[in-house]
Structures are given as C-alpha cells and as structure tokens.
Scaffold this motif. Structure first.
Motif, PDB file in Angstrom:
ATOM      1  N   SER A  11       0.839  -1.188   0.000  1.00 46.38           N
ATOM      2  CA  SER A  11       0.000   0.000   0.000  1.00 46.38           C
ATOM      3  C   SER A  11       0.878   1.242   0.000  1.00 46.38           C
ATOM      4  CB  SER A  11      -0.901   0.028   1.237  1.00 46.38           C
ATOM      5  OG  SER A  11      -1.745  -1.091   1.281  1.00 46.38           O
ATOM      6  N   SER A  55      -3.494  -0.792  -8.419  1.00 43.31           N
ATOM      7  CA  SER A  55      -4.835  -0.219  -8.313  1.00 43.31           C
ATOM      8  C   SER A  55      -4.792   1.009  -7.415  1.00 43.31           C
ATOM      9  CB  SER A  55      -5.830  -1.248  -7.778  1.00 43.31           C
ATOM     10  OG  SER A  55      -5.472  -1.667  -6.476  1.00 43.31           O
ATOM     11  N   GLN A  56      -5.894   1.753  -7.434  1.00 44.17           N
ATOM     12  CA  GLN A  56      -5.964   3.002  -6.684  1.00 44.17           C
ATOM     13  C   GLN A  56      -7.319   3.099  -6.014  1.00 44.17           C
ATOM     14  OE1 GLN A  56      -4.137   5.753  -6.129  1.00 44.17           O
ATOM     15  NE2 GLN A  56      -5.546   7.445  -5.904  1.00 44.17           N
ATOM     16  N   ASP A  57      -7.327   3.484  -4.760  1.00 44.99           N
ATOM     17  CA  ASP A  57      -8.564   3.807  -4.057  1.00 44.99           C
ATOM     18  C   ASP A  57      -8.589   5.324  -3.912  1.00 44.99           C
ATOM     19  OD1 ASP A  57     -10.537   4.418  -2.196  1.00 44.99           O
ATOM     20  OD2 ASP A  57     -10.263   2.537  -1.110  1.00 44.99           O
ATOM     21  N   LYS A  97      -9.413   7.066  -0.591  1.00 44.33           N
ATOM     22  CA  LYS A  97      -8.394   6.981   0.456  1.00 44.33           C
ATOM     23  C   LYS A  97      -7.058   7.530   0.008  1.00 44.33           C
ATOM     24  CE  LYS A  97     -10.401   2.794   2.508  1.00 44.33           C
ATOM     25  NZ  LYS A  97     -10.137   1.380   2.881  1.00 44.33           N
TER      26      LYS A  97
END
Length: 126
Positions: free
Chosen positions: A21, A71-73, A76
């Motif tokens: 992360s 991937s990207q959130d 957040k």
C-alpha cells in the motif's frame, strides 16, 4: 508537499502473495501518475507498474507477466500493488512514486517522479 508512505512488505515463500500500500497525503489534489519501482542490492531501480488515475490506464514491467496488479482507491488516496506468484527474484526494496502528469501519460522513468516513499522491503524465500 506530497508525502507517500508505503506499507505491506515482508517475507514470503515463493509462490506466495503480498499486497503493498502507498498512502498519499499533504496536498488537496494528489498526483495522477503513481508508480511502483523496486531496487535489489547492486542493481538499478526498475519500474514495476504505473497507473494514471485520471485516465484509468496502467502499465506493467515485462517481468510482471500477469502476476501483479496495480490499483488506486481514490477515496483513500491510496495506491496498491497486489503481488501474486512471487519469485525469489522479486526480492527488493519496493518504492512508491508520484508525479503530476498530463493526458494519458504513463511515465516509466525514475527521473520523471518528484515524490517518493521511504520504501518497503519484500523478501521472497525459495
């Protein structure tokens, strides 16, 4: 000033999985180009994966071969690297990086990125 903090590294056996992360903070609008690089002892830093969050585009280094997913959130401001089928040669310090880029850019060069995390160690045992 953009601040990037990685987490999720560790030691895993060959064939195992890890999820890294990278949390971004410090600015209202985080950079739209985010990347993972890695560096093994005695080797140059190499690009693992890139994501252009504005255009939803991704790029992977040839050695990834379907094993990793970036991937990207957005909610957040966190980027992830899901790593499956890990191999001993994946052992390295993994860094996240960020840059403001235009259009559909997917920059792959170390020098393009202005902001870097401190790194997280990934060790894959055979």
């Amino acid at each position: 000033q953009v601040q990037l903090v990685e987490s999720g590294g560790g030691t895993v056996q060959a064939g195992g999985s890890l999820r890294l992360s990278c949390a971004a903070s410090g600015v209202t609008y985080v950079p739209n180009c985010r990347a993972w690089f890695r560096q093994a002892p005695g080797k140059e830093r190499e690009g693992v994966a890139v994501i252009n969050t504005a255009e939803r585009l991704t790029y992977y280094g040839d050695f990834v071969k379907g094993r990793f997913t970036i991937s990207q959130d957005g909610a957040k401001n966190t980027m992830y690297l899901q790593m499956n089928s890990l191999k001993p040669e994946d052992t390295a310090m993994y860094y996240c990086a960020a840059a403001y880029c235009g259009g559909s850019a997917l920059p792959r060069q170390v020098g393009t990125y202005n902001y870097w995390g401190q790194g997280t160690q990934v060790t894959v045992s055979s």
